[in-house]
Scaffold this active site. Structure first.
Site: not given
Ligand code: BDR
Ligand code: CA
Length: 311
Positions: A10, A239
């Protein structure tokens, strides 16, 4: 032989960095990228995926539009972090390519039916993968591994929620999809906030400047999409690149097998993952994942820098 992967994402700033790393890797064969509603709506996520691949010189990688909403809950986006355009309001423009005319979950099923040893790497909400599994569970027999960025498991001092105090964003957005998958018996490697909120892995101002100085095409894209968030917050969690780096080098993370159940309630506890300390009773809402409890931060940063400095 390069490892065959499907990405579910996403984009999202950190998804985009993970995609750039994958696009620049000679060890990965990207069968396709499936977009999902999450940080931004699915139209935007699809456009961002196409644009990033185009900018990375990988416009031939097929992109499939996925789900526009979680299974049950209403979509909660994350534009306050990722920007209105999902890419740090960096003005990267629109792609000149289009997604393929196959619905994302259908592509996942087709790919699993025709290829062997496929790894799915998910850095967004898990809706598409749950839909694919519900549609054709037998296709998942040829899945090598499902590696997800999602959740937090109380395994380190960094296990602090980033949506509510108790939940991580990707699981919070679609906890039902997560439940479908962790109860399925699929081998799931879960990369949670326990390791991705370790400050040694953050993109801070120093690392941002190092990336800027790399002066490669891909590093320039990374600095464009992170410029705003670094100037406003001073740091940014990586992340999704951490999750992708595990596919490139499994020595980055160590995992522990856990029995879990996820809260489907609304309110503060939505997406909270209960970890059982001992073998729980057989109950339908309980399942298993291997969750990451240790990260080799130096190794991760090396992989990141290597993969964005290649072109
Ligand atoms: C996840 O949430 C999204 O906002 C980031 O892209 C990542 O995949 C971290 O909690
Ligand atoms: Ca993400």
């Amino acid at each position: 032989m390069p490892r065959k992967i499907i990405l579910n994402m996403d984009p999202g700033i950190d998804d985009a960095i993970a995609l750039l790393m994958a696009a620049n890797s000679t060890d990965l064969d990207i069968l396709g990228v499936v977009s999902t509603a999450g940080n931004v709506d699915v139209d935007r996520a699809t456009r961002n995926t196409l644009r990033i691949l185009e900018l990375a010189g990988r416009a031939e990688v097929p992109v499939y539009r996925g789900s526009s909403a979680p299974l049950i809950k209403d979509l909660v986006t994350s534009e306050e972090i990722h920007g209105r355009d999902g890419l740090g309001d960096s003005g990267l423009g629109d792609p000149s390519t289009r997604e393929r005319g196959v619905y994302g979950p259908k592509f996942i099923v087709n790919a699993l039916d025709t290829e062997s040893n496929v790894t799915i790497v998910s850095t967004g909400p898990l809706t598409n993968i749950a839909v694919a599994f519900l549609y054709s569970p037998e296709s998942f027999a040829s899945l090598d591994q499902l590696v997800i960025m999602g959740g937090m498991y109380g395994l380190t001092g960094y296990s602090i929620g980033n949506v509510t105090p108790y939940s991580e964003y990707n699981i919070y957005v679609d906890p039902e999809a997560f439940m479908v998958l962790y109860r399925s018996g699929i081998d799931i490697k879960a990369v949670g906030l326990d390791v991705t909120q370790d400050p040694r892995t953050y993109l801070d101002r120093d690392l941002y400047n190092e990336i800027k100085n790399l002066n490669t095409h891909v590093a320039r894209i990374v600095s464009m999409i992170t410029r705003r968030v670094i100037s406003e917050r001073g740091f940014f969690e990586l992340h999704d690149p951490i999750t992708l780096s595990y596919i490139i080098d499994s020595g980055v993370l160590k995992f522990r097998s856990l029995y879990i159940s996820v809260s489907l309630e609304n309110g503060y506890s939505r997406g909270y993952i209960h970890v059982f300390k001992s073998r729980p009773p057989k109950r339908s809402e309980i399942g298993r994942v291997d969750a990451a409890y240790h990260i080799d931060a130096e190794k991760f940063i090396d992989i990141l820098m290597d993969h964005i400095s290649r072109r």
